[in-house]
Design a protein around this motif. Structure first.
Motif, PDB file in Angstrom:
ATOM      1  N   ASP A 201       1.985   9.998  -2.554  1.00  0.00           N
ATOM      2  CA  ASP A 201       0.990  10.504  -1.607  1.00  0.00           C
ATOM      3  C   ASP A 201      -0.336  10.599  -2.370  1.00  0.00           C
ATOM      4  N   ILE A 202      -1.178   9.592  -2.204  1.00  0.00           N
ATOM      5  CA  ILE A 202      -2.381   9.499  -3.030  1.00  0.00           C
ATOM      6  C   ILE A 202      -3.343  10.678  -2.781  1.00  0.00           C
ATOM      7  N   ASP A 203      -3.398  11.164  -1.545  1.00  0.00           N
ATOM      8  CA  ASP A 203      -4.299  12.306  -1.258  1.00  0.00           C
ATOM      9  C   ASP A 203      -3.874  13.542  -2.048  1.00  0.00           C
ATOM     10  N   LYS A 204      -2.552  13.736  -2.096  1.00  0.00           N
ATOM     11  CA  LYS A 204      -2.030  14.898  -2.833  1.00  0.00           C
ATOM     12  C   LYS A 204      -2.436  14.794  -4.316  1.00  0.00           C
ATOM     13  N   TYR A 205      -2.319  13.602  -4.871  1.00  0.00           N
ATOM     14  CA  TYR A 205      -2.665  13.414  -6.284  1.00  0.00           C
ATOM     15  C   TYR A 205      -4.175  13.513  -6.498  1.00  0.00           C
ATOM     16  N   ASP A 206      -4.939  12.969  -5.549  1.00  0.00           N
ATOM     17  CA  ASP A 206      -6.400  12.984  -5.676  1.00  0.00           C
ATOM     18  C   ASP A 206      -6.913  14.424  -5.771  1.00  0.00           C
ATOM     19  N   LYS A 207      -6.279  15.309  -4.983  1.00  0.00           N
ATOM     20  CA  LYS A 207      -6.705  16.721  -5.008  1.00  0.00           C
ATOM     21  C   LYS A 207      -6.425  17.349  -6.369  1.00  0.00           C
TER      22      LYS A 207
ATOM     23  N   ALA B 298      -6.043   2.422 -13.325  1.00  0.00           N
ATOM     24  CA  ALA B 298      -4.677   2.899 -13.066  1.00  0.00           C
ATOM     25  C   ALA B 298      -4.647   3.556 -11.688  1.00  0.00           C
ATOM     26  N   PHE B 299      -5.643   4.379 -11.410  1.00  0.00           N
ATOM     27  CA  PHE B 299      -5.704   5.071 -10.117  1.00  0.00           C
ATOM     28  C   PHE B 299      -5.899   4.069  -8.973  1.00  0.00           C
ATOM     29  N   GLU B 300      -6.768   3.091  -9.179  1.00  0.00           N
ATOM     30  CA  GLU B 300      -7.001   2.070  -8.140  1.00  0.00           C
ATOM     31  C   GLU B 300      -5.706   1.311  -7.836  1.00  0.00           C
ATOM     32  N   ASN B 301      -4.950   0.993  -8.858  1.00  0.00           N
ATOM     33  CA  ASN B 301      -3.671   0.298  -8.641  1.00  0.00           C
ATOM     34  C   ASN B 301      -2.670   1.185  -7.914  1.00  0.00           C
ATOM     35  N   ALA B 302      -2.661   2.462  -8.261  1.00  0.00           N
ATOM     36  CA  ALA B 302      -1.720   3.393  -7.618  1.00  0.00           C
ATOM     37  C   ALA B 302      -1.981   3.476  -6.112  1.00  0.00           C
ATOM     38  N   LYS B 303      -3.254   3.325  -5.733  1.00  0.00           N
ATOM     39  CA  LYS B 303      -3.610   3.432  -4.299  1.00  0.00           C
ATOM     40  C   LYS B 303      -2.864   2.421  -3.436  1.00  0.00           C
ATOM     41  N   LYS B 304      -2.470   1.284  -4.040  1.00  0.00           N
ATOM     42  CA  LYS B 304      -1.749   0.258  -3.268  1.00  0.00           C
ATOM     43  C   LYS B 304      -0.398   0.784  -2.785  1.00  0.00           C
ATOM     44  N   TYR B 305       0.086   1.842  -3.442  1.00  0.00           N
ATOM     45  CA  TYR B 305       1.420   2.362  -3.139  1.00  0.00           C
ATOM     46  C   TYR B 305       1.337   3.673  -2.365  1.00  0.00           C
ATOM     47  N   ASP B 306       0.251   3.837  -1.634  1.00  0.00           N
ATOM     48  CA  ASP B 306       0.084   5.099  -0.895  1.00  0.00           C
ATOM     49  C   ASP B 306       1.131   5.214   0.211  1.00  0.00           C
ATOM     50  N   ILE B 307       1.626   6.413   0.351  1.00  0.00           N
ATOM     51  CA  ILE B 307       2.652   6.730   1.351  1.00  0.00           C
ATOM     52  C   ILE B 307       2.242   6.241   2.753  1.00  0.00           C
ATOM     53  N   LYS B 308       0.946   6.313   3.043  1.00  0.00           N
ATOM     54  CA  LYS B 308       0.482   5.940   4.400  1.00  0.00           C
ATOM     55  C   LYS B 308       0.677   4.441   4.655  1.00  0.00           C
TER      56      LYS B 308
END
Ligand code: GMT
Length: 375
Positions: free
Chosen positions: A177-183, A348-358
Protein backbone atom coordinates in the motif's frame (compact mmCIF):
# COMPACT_ATOMS: atom_id res chain seq x y z
CA UNK A 1 -18.35 -11.31 -3.73
CA UNK A 2 -18.02 -13.81 -0.88
CA UNK A 3 -14.42 -14.98 -0.94
CA UNK A 4 -12.79 -17.74 1.13
CA UNK A 5 -9.03 -17.37 1.71
CA UNK A 6 -6.71 -20.15 2.88
CA UNK A 7 -3.10 -19.31 3.81
CA UNK A 8 -0.35 -19.85 6.34
CA UNK A 9 -1.21 -17.40 9.13
CA UNK A 10 2.44 -16.60 9.87
CA UNK A 11 5.00 -13.82 9.16
CA UNK A 12 5.97 -15.65 5.91
CA UNK A 13 5.47 -13.67 2.69
CA UNK A 14 2.60 -15.80 1.36
CA UNK A 15 0.59 -15.35 4.57
CA UNK A 16 1.27 -11.61 4.63
CA UNK A 17 0.16 -11.17 1.00
CA UNK A 18 -2.98 -13.28 1.53
CA UNK A 19 -3.93 -11.34 4.66
CA UNK A 20 -3.34 -7.88 3.17
CA UNK A 21 -5.32 -8.97 0.11
CA UNK A 22 -8.26 -10.10 2.25
CA UNK A 23 -8.23 -6.89 4.30
CA UNK A 24 -8.20 -4.68 1.19
CA UNK A 25 -10.95 -6.72 -0.48
CA UNK A 26 -13.07 -6.37 2.64
CA UNK A 27 -12.48 -2.57 2.55
CA UNK A 28 -13.83 -2.64 -0.98
CA UNK A 29 -17.05 -4.30 0.25
CA UNK A 30 -16.36 -7.97 -0.40
CA UNK A 31 -17.17 -10.50 2.33
CA UNK A 32 -13.95 -12.28 3.29
CA UNK A 33 -13.61 -15.56 5.20
CA UNK A 34 -10.12 -16.60 6.31
CA UNK A 35 -9.89 -20.34 6.97
CA UNK A 36 -6.59 -21.12 8.73
CA UNK A 37 -5.17 -22.90 11.80
CA UNK A 38 -4.73 -19.64 13.71
CA UNK A 39 -5.61 -15.99 13.21
CA UNK A 40 -3.24 -14.50 10.60
CA UNK A 41 -0.56 -12.33 12.26
CA UNK A 42 -1.37 -9.25 10.17
CA UNK A 43 -5.11 -9.58 10.83
CA UNK A 44 -5.60 -7.59 14.01
CA UNK A 45 -9.27 -6.71 13.72
CA UNK A 46 -12.27 -8.60 12.44
CA UNK A 47 -15.31 -6.74 11.12
CA UNK A 48 -18.67 -7.16 9.39
CA UNK A 49 -16.87 -8.10 6.17
CA UNK A 50 -13.91 -9.89 7.68
CA UNK A 51 -14.30 -13.32 9.27
CA UNK A 52 -11.91 -15.92 10.60
CA UNK A 53 -12.64 -19.66 10.93
CA UNK A 54 -10.17 -21.81 12.80
CA UNK A 55 -9.18 -25.24 11.52
CA UNK A 56 -8.81 -27.60 14.48
CA UNK A 57 -6.83 -30.81 14.33
CA UNK A 58 -7.52 -32.80 17.50
CA UNK A 59 -4.84 -35.07 18.99
CA UNK A 60 -5.43 -38.78 18.72
CA UNK A 61 -2.94 -41.36 20.04
CA UNK A 62 -3.11 -43.48 16.88
CA UNK A 63 -1.80 -40.69 14.67
CA UNK A 64 1.89 -40.18 14.26
CA UNK A 65 1.05 -37.18 12.00
CA UNK A 66 -2.13 -35.15 12.47
CA UNK A 67 -4.25 -35.19 9.27
CA UNK A 68 -4.32 -31.40 8.71
CA UNK A 69 -5.45 -31.60 5.05
CA UNK A 70 -8.46 -33.67 6.09
CA UNK A 71 -9.44 -31.21 8.81
CA UNK A 72 -8.95 -28.30 6.39
CA UNK A 73 -11.08 -29.95 3.67
CA UNK A 74 -13.86 -30.60 6.19
CA UNK A 75 -13.69 -27.03 7.50
CA UNK A 76 -13.77 -25.70 3.94
CA UNK A 77 -16.83 -27.79 3.24
CA UNK A 78 -18.56 -26.39 6.37
CA UNK A 79 -17.66 -22.73 5.79
CA UNK A 80 -18.30 -22.70 2.03
CA UNK A 81 -21.72 -24.34 2.33
CA UNK A 82 -22.79 -22.38 5.43
CA UNK A 83 -21.81 -18.91 4.12
CA UNK A 84 -22.49 -19.67 0.41
CA UNK A 85 -18.97 -18.64 -0.58
CA UNK A 86 -18.62 -17.68 -4.27
CA UNK A 87 -14.94 -18.42 -4.77
CA UNK A 88 -12.10 -20.02 -2.80
CA UNK A 89 -8.58 -18.56 -3.04
CA UNK A 90 -5.76 -20.69 -1.64
CA UNK A 91 -2.24 -19.35 -1.11
CA UNK A 92 0.71 -21.77 -1.27
CA UNK A 93 0.03 -25.06 -3.05
CA UNK A 94 1.02 -27.39 -0.21
CA UNK A 95 -1.29 -28.69 1.16
CA UNK A 96 -3.86 -25.97 0.49
CA UNK A 97 -4.54 -26.61 -3.21
CA UNK A 98 -4.86 -30.32 -2.49
CA UNK A 99 -7.26 -29.83 0.45
CA UNK A 100 -9.27 -27.32 -1.61
CA UNK A 101 -9.73 -29.84 -4.42
CA UNK A 102 -11.02 -32.45 -1.94
CA UNK A 103 -13.46 -29.89 -0.49
CA UNK A 104 -14.60 -29.03 -4.02
CA UNK A 105 -15.34 -32.70 -4.71
CA UNK A 106 -17.27 -33.12 -1.46
CA UNK A 107 -19.27 -29.95 -2.18
CA UNK A 108 -19.92 -31.14 -5.71
CA UNK A 109 -21.43 -34.38 -4.33
CA UNK A 110 -23.78 -32.14 -2.38
CA UNK A 111 -24.78 -30.04 -5.37
CA UNK A 112 -22.59 -27.00 -4.57
CA UNK A 113 -20.06 -25.71 -7.05
CA UNK A 114 -17.02 -23.76 -5.83
CA UNK A 115 -14.31 -22.44 -8.16
CA UNK A 116 -10.76 -22.66 -6.79
CA UNK A 117 -7.94 -20.24 -7.40
CA UNK A 118 -4.46 -21.30 -6.37
CA UNK A 119 -1.69 -18.74 -5.95
CA UNK A 120 1.81 -20.17 -6.03
CA UNK A 121 4.31 -18.28 -3.89
CA UNK A 122 7.72 -19.83 -4.33
CA UNK A 123 9.05 -22.61 -2.17
CA UNK A 124 5.84 -24.57 -2.81
CA UNK A 125 7.28 -24.89 -6.34
CA UNK A 126 11.02 -24.35 -6.20
CA UNK A 127 11.85 -26.28 -3.03
CA UNK A 128 9.19 -28.33 -1.26
CA UNK A 129 6.70 -29.06 -4.04
CA UNK A 130 9.42 -30.18 -6.39
CA UNK A 131 10.47 -32.94 -4.00
CA UNK A 132 9.53 -36.44 -5.28
CA UNK A 133 7.59 -37.05 -2.04
CA UNK A 134 5.11 -34.31 -2.97
CA UNK A 135 5.45 -33.76 -6.70
CA UNK A 136 2.58 -35.96 -8.03
CA UNK A 137 0.07 -34.47 -5.56
CA UNK A 138 1.25 -30.90 -6.20
CA UNK A 139 1.12 -31.37 -10.00
CA UNK A 140 -2.37 -32.84 -9.68
CA UNK A 141 -3.71 -30.01 -7.53
CA UNK A 142 -2.22 -27.29 -9.75
CA UNK A 143 -3.82 -28.91 -12.79
CA UNK A 144 -7.17 -29.25 -11.01
CA UNK A 145 -7.41 -25.62 -9.81
CA UNK A 146 -9.83 -23.53 -11.86
CA UNK A 147 -7.30 -20.69 -12.12
CA UNK A 148 -3.64 -20.62 -11.13
CA UNK A 149 -1.73 -17.42 -10.44
CA UNK A 150 1.85 -16.86 -9.35
CA UNK A 151 3.84 -13.89 -8.15
CA UNK A 152 6.48 -13.44 -10.89
CA UNK A 153 7.33 -14.44 -14.46
CA UNK A 154 10.22 -16.45 -13.11
CA UNK A 155 7.93 -18.52 -10.86
CA UNK A 156 5.55 -19.13 -13.76
CA UNK A 157 8.44 -20.43 -15.88
CA UNK A 158 9.76 -22.61 -13.02
CA UNK A 159 6.30 -24.10 -12.48
CA UNK A 160 6.00 -25.02 -16.14
CA UNK A 161 9.51 -26.44 -16.23
CA UNK A 162 9.60 -28.34 -12.91
CA UNK A 163 6.10 -29.83 -13.15
CA UNK A 164 5.71 -30.08 -16.92
CA UNK A 165 2.55 -28.01 -16.60
CA UNK A 166 1.12 -26.58 -19.82
CA UNK A 167 -1.98 -24.79 -18.51
CA UNK A 168 -2.37 -21.01 -18.23
CA UNK A 169 -0.72 -19.44 -15.20
CA UNK A 170 -1.43 -15.76 -14.63
CA UNK A 171 1.27 -13.59 -13.14
CA UNK A 172 -0.05 -11.22 -10.46
CA UNK A 173 2.82 -9.63 -8.55
CA UNK A 174 2.85 -9.05 -4.82
CA UNK A 175 1.90 -5.58 -3.69
CA UNK A 176 2.22 -2.90 -1.03
CA UNK A 177 0.00 0.00 0.00
CA UNK A 178 2.13 2.86 -1.31
CA UNK A 179 0.06 5.58 0.43
CA UNK A 180 0.60 3.91 3.78
CA UNK A 181 4.36 3.82 3.18
CA UNK A 182 4.46 7.37 1.78
CA UNK A 183 2.98 8.67 5.04
CA UNK A 184 5.70 6.89 7.03
CA UNK A 185 8.59 8.66 5.29
CA UNK A 186 8.12 11.73 7.49
CA UNK A 187 7.95 9.75 10.71
CA UNK A 188 11.35 8.10 10.51
CA UNK A 189 13.50 8.74 13.54
CA UNK A 190 16.94 7.90 12.29
CA UNK A 191 18.74 8.91 15.46
CA UNK A 192 16.77 6.29 17.42
CA UNK A 193 18.88 3.67 15.61
CA UNK A 194 21.97 5.33 14.12
CA UNK A 195 24.74 7.05 16.03
CA UNK A 196 25.81 10.20 14.15
CA UNK A 197 26.87 9.48 10.57
CA UNK A 198 26.68 5.72 11.06
CA UNK A 199 24.95 3.90 8.16
CA UNK A 200 22.20 1.39 8.89
CA UNK A 201 22.06 -1.83 6.89
CA UNK A 202 19.10 -4.17 7.30
CA UNK A 203 18.19 -7.76 6.50
CA UNK A 204 14.71 -9.18 7.12
CA UNK A 205 13.89 -12.87 6.68
CA UNK A 206 13.01 -16.16 8.31
CA UNK A 207 16.74 -17.08 8.51
CA UNK A 208 16.28 -20.29 6.55
CA UNK A 209 19.38 -21.63 4.73
CA UNK A 210 18.14 -20.33 1.36
CA UNK A 211 18.30 -16.76 2.72
CA UNK A 212 22.12 -17.15 3.09
CA UNK A 213 22.43 -15.06 6.22
CA UNK A 214 26.16 -15.83 6.51
CA UNK A 215 26.50 -14.03 3.15
CA UNK A 216 24.60 -11.11 4.70
CA UNK A 217 27.19 -10.93 7.47
CA UNK A 218 30.16 -11.36 5.12
CA UNK A 219 28.87 -8.55 2.88
CA UNK A 220 28.35 -6.36 5.92
CA UNK A 221 31.85 -7.18 7.22
CA UNK A 222 33.39 -5.89 3.97
CA UNK A 223 31.20 -2.77 4.02
CA UNK A 224 32.02 -1.99 7.63
CA UNK A 225 35.76 -2.09 6.89
CA UNK A 226 35.23 0.97 4.66
CA UNK A 227 32.14 2.63 6.09
CA UNK A 228 31.02 3.31 9.64
CA UNK A 229 27.94 1.08 9.79
CA UNK A 230 25.71 -1.23 11.76
CA UNK A 231 23.75 -4.32 10.64
CA UNK A 232 20.24 -4.96 11.91
CA UNK A 233 18.93 -8.51 11.45
CA UNK A 234 15.13 -8.76 11.71
CA UNK A 235 13.39 -12.14 11.99
CA UNK A 236 14.16 -15.53 13.39
CA UNK A 237 14.77 -19.03 12.10
CA UNK A 238 17.03 -22.06 11.88
CA UNK A 239 20.29 -20.32 10.85
CA UNK A 240 20.30 -17.75 13.67
CA UNK A 241 22.64 -19.75 15.88
CA UNK A 242 25.04 -20.35 12.98
CA UNK A 243 25.06 -16.59 12.35
CA UNK A 244 25.75 -15.76 16.00
CA UNK A 245 28.62 -18.29 16.11
CA UNK A 246 30.06 -16.75 12.95
CA UNK A 247 29.90 -13.26 14.47
CA UNK A 248 31.60 -14.41 17.65
CA UNK A 249 34.42 -16.13 15.75
CA UNK A 250 34.98 -13.11 13.51
CA UNK A 251 34.79 -10.48 16.22
CA UNK A 252 31.77 -8.76 14.66
CA UNK A 253 29.34 -9.21 17.52
CA UNK A 254 29.22 -5.55 18.54
CA UNK A 255 28.27 -4.31 15.09
CA UNK A 256 25.27 -6.57 14.53
CA UNK A 257 21.91 -6.40 16.28
CA UNK A 258 19.32 -9.19 16.19
CA UNK A 259 15.81 -7.86 16.69
CA UNK A 260 13.80 -11.09 16.33
CA UNK A 261 10.28 -11.17 14.94
CA UNK A 262 8.73 -7.74 15.17
CA UNK A 263 5.73 -5.88 13.83
CA UNK A 264 7.83 -2.68 13.68
CA UNK A 265 9.79 -3.54 10.54
CA UNK A 266 8.64 -0.36 8.79
CA UNK A 267 10.00 1.84 11.58
CA UNK A 268 13.39 0.15 11.25
CA UNK A 269 13.42 0.17 7.46
CA UNK A 270 12.53 3.80 7.12
CA UNK A 271 15.62 4.79 9.09
CA UNK A 272 17.87 2.52 7.05
CA UNK A 273 20.38 3.18 4.27
CA UNK A 274 20.51 -0.20 2.57
CA UNK A 275 18.67 -3.54 2.45
CA UNK A 276 20.51 -6.84 1.86
CA UNK A 277 18.83 -9.92 0.34
CA UNK A 278 21.44 -12.33 -1.09
CA UNK A 279 19.00 -15.31 -1.28
CA UNK A 280 19.68 -18.55 -3.09
CA UNK A 281 16.06 -18.61 -4.32
CA UNK A 282 13.38 -15.92 -4.22
CA UNK A 283 10.23 -16.08 -6.30
CA UNK A 284 9.47 -12.41 -5.59
CA UNK A 285 11.13 -10.92 -2.51
CA UNK A 286 8.31 -9.13 -0.69
CA UNK A 287 10.72 -7.97 2.04
CA UNK A 288 12.76 -6.14 -0.63
CA UNK A 289 9.61 -4.47 -1.99
CA UNK A 290 8.69 -3.25 1.52
CA UNK A 291 12.20 -1.79 1.81
CA UNK A 292 11.91 -0.06 -1.58
CA UNK A 293 8.54 1.40 -0.57
CA UNK A 294 10.38 3.02 2.35
CA UNK A 295 13.03 4.40 -0.01
CA UNK A 296 15.70 1.89 0.89
CA UNK A 297 17.96 0.74 -2.01
CA UNK A 298 18.38 -3.04 -2.27
CA UNK A 299 21.52 -5.12 -2.76
CA UNK A 300 20.38 -8.60 -3.73
CA UNK A 301 21.13 -11.73 -5.68
CA UNK A 302 19.79 -11.94 -9.22
CA UNK A 303 17.72 -15.09 -8.78
CA UNK A 304 14.04 -15.74 -9.61
CA UNK A 305 11.67 -12.84 -9.23
CA UNK A 306 14.27 -10.69 -7.47
CA UNK A 307 15.77 -9.50 -10.75
CA UNK A 308 12.27 -8.47 -11.93
CA UNK A 309 11.70 -6.48 -8.74
CA UNK A 310 15.12 -5.02 -7.93
CA UNK A 311 16.20 -3.31 -11.14
CA UNK A 312 19.98 -3.57 -11.42
CA UNK A 313 21.58 -0.12 -11.30
CA UNK A 314 18.26 1.54 -10.53
CA UNK A 315 16.50 0.49 -7.31
CA UNK A 316 19.77 -1.09 -6.16
CA UNK A 317 22.08 -3.73 -7.59
CA UNK A 318 21.81 -7.45 -8.28
CA UNK A 319 24.70 -9.98 -8.39
CA UNK A 320 25.19 -13.72 -8.75
CA UNK A 321 24.36 -15.82 -5.67
CA UNK A 322 27.36 -15.96 -3.34
CA UNK A 323 29.28 -13.14 -5.02
CA UNK A 324 30.13 -11.36 -1.77
CA UNK A 325 32.70 -9.06 -3.44
CA UNK A 326 30.28 -7.77 -6.04
CA UNK A 327 27.51 -7.21 -3.47
CA UNK A 328 29.78 -5.44 -0.99
CA UNK A 329 31.40 -3.26 -3.69
CA UNK A 330 27.94 -2.24 -4.94
CA UNK A 331 26.86 -1.46 -1.38
CA UNK A 332 29.98 0.64 -0.74
CA UNK A 333 29.42 2.55 -4.00
CA UNK A 334 25.92 3.57 -2.89
CA UNK A 335 26.79 4.27 0.75
CA UNK A 336 29.89 6.34 0.11
CA UNK A 337 28.22 8.95 -2.08
CA UNK A 338 25.30 10.89 -0.55
CA UNK A 339 24.00 12.13 -3.91
CA UNK A 340 24.08 8.68 -5.42
CA UNK A 341 22.35 7.24 -2.37
CA UNK A 342 19.61 9.88 -2.67
CA UNK A 343 19.17 8.97 -6.35
CA UNK A 344 18.88 5.25 -5.55
CA UNK A 345 16.43 5.97 -2.74
CA UNK A 346 14.14 7.92 -5.09
CA UNK A 347 14.43 5.26 -7.78
CA UNK A 348 13.68 2.46 -5.30
CA UNK A 349 10.49 4.27 -4.29
CA UNK A 350 9.51 4.94 -7.92
CA UNK A 351 9.90 1.24 -8.71
CA UNK A 352 7.88 0.25 -5.65
CA UNK A 353 4.98 2.38 -6.92
CA UNK A 354 4.46 -0.12 -9.77
CA UNK A 355 3.34 -2.62 -7.13
CA UNK A 356 0.75 -0.43 -5.46
CA UNK A 357 -2.20 -2.28 -3.97
CA UNK A 358 -4.59 -0.11 -6.01
CA UNK A 359 -3.16 -1.54 -9.22
CA UNK A 360 -2.95 -5.16 -8.09
CA UNK A 361 -6.24 -5.79 -6.24
CA UNK A 362 -8.38 -5.27 -9.38
CA UNK A 363 -6.31 -8.00 -11.06
CA UNK A 364 -7.40 -10.45 -8.36
CA UNK A 365 -11.01 -9.23 -8.58
CA UNK A 366 -10.94 -9.94 -12.33
CA UNK A 367 -9.61 -13.42 -11.69
CA UNK A 368 -12.41 -14.10 -9.18
CA UNK A 369 -15.04 -12.91 -11.65
CA UNK A 370 -13.53 -15.04 -14.39
CA UNK A 371 -13.48 -18.14 -12.14
CA UNK A 372 -17.08 -17.62 -11.08
CA UNK A 373 -18.34 -17.06 -14.63
CA UNK A 374 -16.40 -20.11 -15.91
CA UNK A 375 -17.82 -22.47 -13.30
O1 GMT B 1 10.61 -17.54 1.73
C1 GMT B 1 9.96 -16.95 2.58
O2 GMT B 1 10.45 -16.09 3.27
C2 GMT B 1 8.53 -17.31 2.84
C3 GMT B 1 7.82 -17.67 1.59
C4 GMT B 1 6.37 -17.94 1.85
O3 GMT B 1 5.87 -18.87 1.27
O4 GMT B 1 5.72 -17.26 2.61
O5 GMT B 1 8.02 -16.62 0.66
C5 GMT B 1 7.70 -16.85 -0.68
O6 GMT B 1 6.53 -16.10 -0.95
C6 GMT B 1 6.68 -14.67 -0.83
C7 GMT B 1 5.32 -14.02 -1.10
O7 GMT B 1 4.87 -14.29 -2.38
C8 GMT B 1 7.75 -14.18 -1.80
O8 GMT B 1 7.92 -12.79 -1.66
C9 GMT B 1 9.08 -14.90 -1.50
O9 GMT B 1 10.03 -14.52 -2.47
C10 GMT B 1 8.87 -16.41 -1.56
N1 GMT B 1 10.10 -17.07 -1.09
C11 GMT B 1 10.87 -17.80 -1.90
O10 GMT B 1 10.65 -17.98 -3.07
C12 GMT B 1 12.08 -18.39 -1.27
Amino acid sequence: MKIGIVCYPTFGGSGVVATELGIELSNKGHEIHFITYSQPVRLDALSKNLHYHEVNVPDYPLFKYEPYELALSSKLYDVISKYKIDVLHVHYAIPHAYAAYMAKKILDENGFNIPIITTLHGTDITLVGNHPFYKPAVTFSINKSDIVTCVSNSLRDDTREFFGIKRDIEVIPNFIDIDKYDKKHHLCERNMIAEGEEKIIVHVSNFRPLKRIIDVIKIFDKISQKINSKLIMVGDGPDKKKAKDFLRKNDLKNKVIFLGKTNEVDEILCSSDLFLLPSEKESFGLAALEAMALKVPVISSNVGGLKELNINGNSGYTSDVGDIDSMSNNAIEILSNENLKKKFKTQAFENAKKYDIKKVIPLYEDVYKKAISKS
